[in-house]
Enzyme design. Structure first.
Site, PDB file in Angstrom:
ATOM      1  N   LYS A  12       0.831  -1.208   0.000  1.00 31.63           N
ATOM      2  CA  LYS A  12       0.000   0.000   0.000  1.00 31.63           C
ATOM      3  C   LYS A  12       0.864   1.256   0.000  1.00 31.63           C
ATOM      4  O   LYS A  12       2.093   1.180   0.201  1.00 31.63           O
ATOM      5  CB  LYS A  12      -0.916  -0.024   1.218  1.00 31.63           C
ATOM      6  CG  LYS A  12      -1.940  -1.148   1.184  1.00 31.63           C
ATOM      7  CD  LYS A  12      -2.791  -1.111   2.434  1.00 31.63           C
ATOM      8  CE  LYS A  12      -3.836  -2.199   2.447  1.00 31.63           C
ATOM      9  NZ  LYS A  12      -4.652  -2.149   3.676  1.00 31.63           N
ATOM     10  N   TYR A  52     -11.763  -2.565  -4.134  1.00 29.60           N
ATOM     11  CA  TYR A  52     -12.406  -2.665  -2.821  1.00 29.60           C
ATOM     12  C   TYR A  52     -13.932  -2.734  -2.927  1.00 29.60           C
ATOM     13  O   TYR A  52     -14.636  -2.317  -2.004  1.00 29.60           O
ATOM     14  CB  TYR A  52     -11.995  -1.481  -1.946  1.00 29.60           C
ATOM     15  CG  TYR A  52     -10.596  -1.592  -1.409  1.00 29.60           C
ATOM     16  CD1 TYR A  52     -10.217  -2.659  -0.594  1.00 29.60           C
ATOM     17  CD2 TYR A  52      -9.635  -0.620  -1.687  1.00 29.60           C
ATOM     18  CE1 TYR A  52      -8.927  -2.765  -0.096  1.00 29.60           C
ATOM     19  CE2 TYR A  52      -8.345  -0.709  -1.174  1.00 29.60           C
ATOM     20  CZ  TYR A  52      -8.009  -1.785  -0.383  1.00 29.60           C
ATOM     21  OH  TYR A  52      -6.733  -1.884   0.122  1.00 29.60           O
ATOM     22  N   ASN A 115      -1.635  -0.125   7.370  1.00 28.87           N
ATOM     23  CA  ASN A 115      -1.141  -1.461   7.712  1.00 28.87           C
ATOM     24  C   ASN A 115      -0.253  -2.077   6.638  1.00 28.87           C
ATOM     25  O   ASN A 115      -0.075  -3.273   6.579  1.00 28.87           O
ATOM     26  CB  ASN A 115      -2.290  -2.389   8.093  1.00 28.87           C
ATOM     27  CG  ASN A 115      -3.257  -2.666   6.962  1.00 28.87           C
ATOM     28  OD1 ASN A 115      -3.030  -2.259   5.816  1.00 28.87           O
ATOM     29  ND2 ASN A 115      -4.337  -3.357   7.272  1.00 28.87           N
ATOM     30  N   HIS A 118      -1.710  -5.351   1.454  1.00 30.10           N
ATOM     31  CA  HIS A 118      -2.974  -6.042   1.218  1.00 30.10           C
ATOM     32  C   HIS A 118      -2.643  -7.414   0.644  1.00 30.10           C
ATOM     33  O   HIS A 118      -1.748  -7.546  -0.188  1.00 30.10           O
ATOM     34  CB  HIS A 118      -3.833  -5.272   0.196  1.00 30.10           C
ATOM     35  CG  HIS A 118      -4.975  -6.079  -0.311  1.00 30.10           C
ATOM     36  ND1 HIS A 118      -6.187  -6.127   0.339  1.00 30.10           N
ATOM     37  CD2 HIS A 118      -5.094  -6.893  -1.388  1.00 30.10           C
ATOM     38  CE1 HIS A 118      -6.999  -6.941  -0.319  1.00 30.10           C
ATOM     39  NE2 HIS A 118      -6.357  -7.411  -1.381  1.00 30.10           N
ATOM     40  N   GLU A 131      -9.227 -10.013  -7.791  1.00 32.42           N
ATOM     41  CA  GLU A 131      -8.238  -8.980  -7.515  1.00 32.42           C
ATOM     42  C   GLU A 131      -7.075  -9.038  -8.504  1.00 32.42           C
ATOM     43  O   GLU A 131      -6.609  -7.999  -8.969  1.00 32.42           O
ATOM     44  CB  GLU A 131      -7.729  -9.112  -6.078  1.00 32.42           C
ATOM     45  CG  GLU A 131      -8.759  -8.719  -5.067  1.00 32.42           C
ATOM     46  CD  GLU A 131      -8.307  -8.852  -3.635  1.00 32.42           C
ATOM     47  OE1 GLU A 131      -8.947  -8.234  -2.792  1.00 32.42           O
ATOM     48  OE2 GLU A 131      -7.317  -9.577  -3.361  1.00 32.42           O
TER      49      GLU A 131
END
Length: 154
Positions: A12, A52, A115, A118, A131
């Site tokens: 990310k 998403y 975080n 992904h 994805e």
């Protein structure tokens, strides 16, 4: 030796900005997974919303889109035996505060909203293919043997 198990992973914007791409790649390679696709890109709102899509309508959706479009990401596809489950274990819990030390999020994440990484969910069989197809065309994914494959699997 080709294993059909492929899994989507994305560093990310916070992970890219913190210079963690190489460290993350090294961890997966050290584990024995094979990188079969990779690209750096900046997501626009349309691509981010497609990625998403399962979160549309949730309270955090707009913040998620704002964050994931805030800077470059590094999208990857990894291959190996039970690759999705292996990657999820290496990535750790979504909330870095709950992620075990030694996992990517446990070692580098400090905040749920930042975080670092992904990874496709091993519990949702369709998520991985969906994805991957959002970020990669079939001709962008490699099929090749590594000389070390015979040392990884029976």
């Amino acid at each position: 030796m080709h294993y059909d198990e492929r899994t989507f992973v994305m560093v990310k914007p916070d992970g890219v900005q913190r210079g963690l791409i190489g460290e993350i790649i090294s961890r997966f390679e050290d584990r024995g997974l094979k990188l079969v696709g990779a690209k750096a890109l900046t997501l626009d709102e349309e691509l981010a919303s497609e990625h998403y899509s399962e979160h549309q309508g949730k309270d955090f959706f707009d913040d998620l889109i704002d964050f994931i479009t805030s800077g470059p990401v590094f999208a990857m596809v990894w291959e190996g035996k039970d690759a999705t489950r292996q990657v999820r274990r290496m990535v750790g819990a979504t909330d870095p505060g709950e992620a075990a030390p030694g996992t990517i999020r446990g070692d580098y994440g400090l905040d749920l909203g930042r975080n670092v990484i992904h990874a496709s969910d091993h519990e949702d069989e369709g998520a991985n293919a969906r994805e991957t197809s959002v970020f990669f065309d079939d001709d962008e994914l490699l099929n090749y043997e590594q000389a070390t494959d015979k040392w990884r699997y029976e």
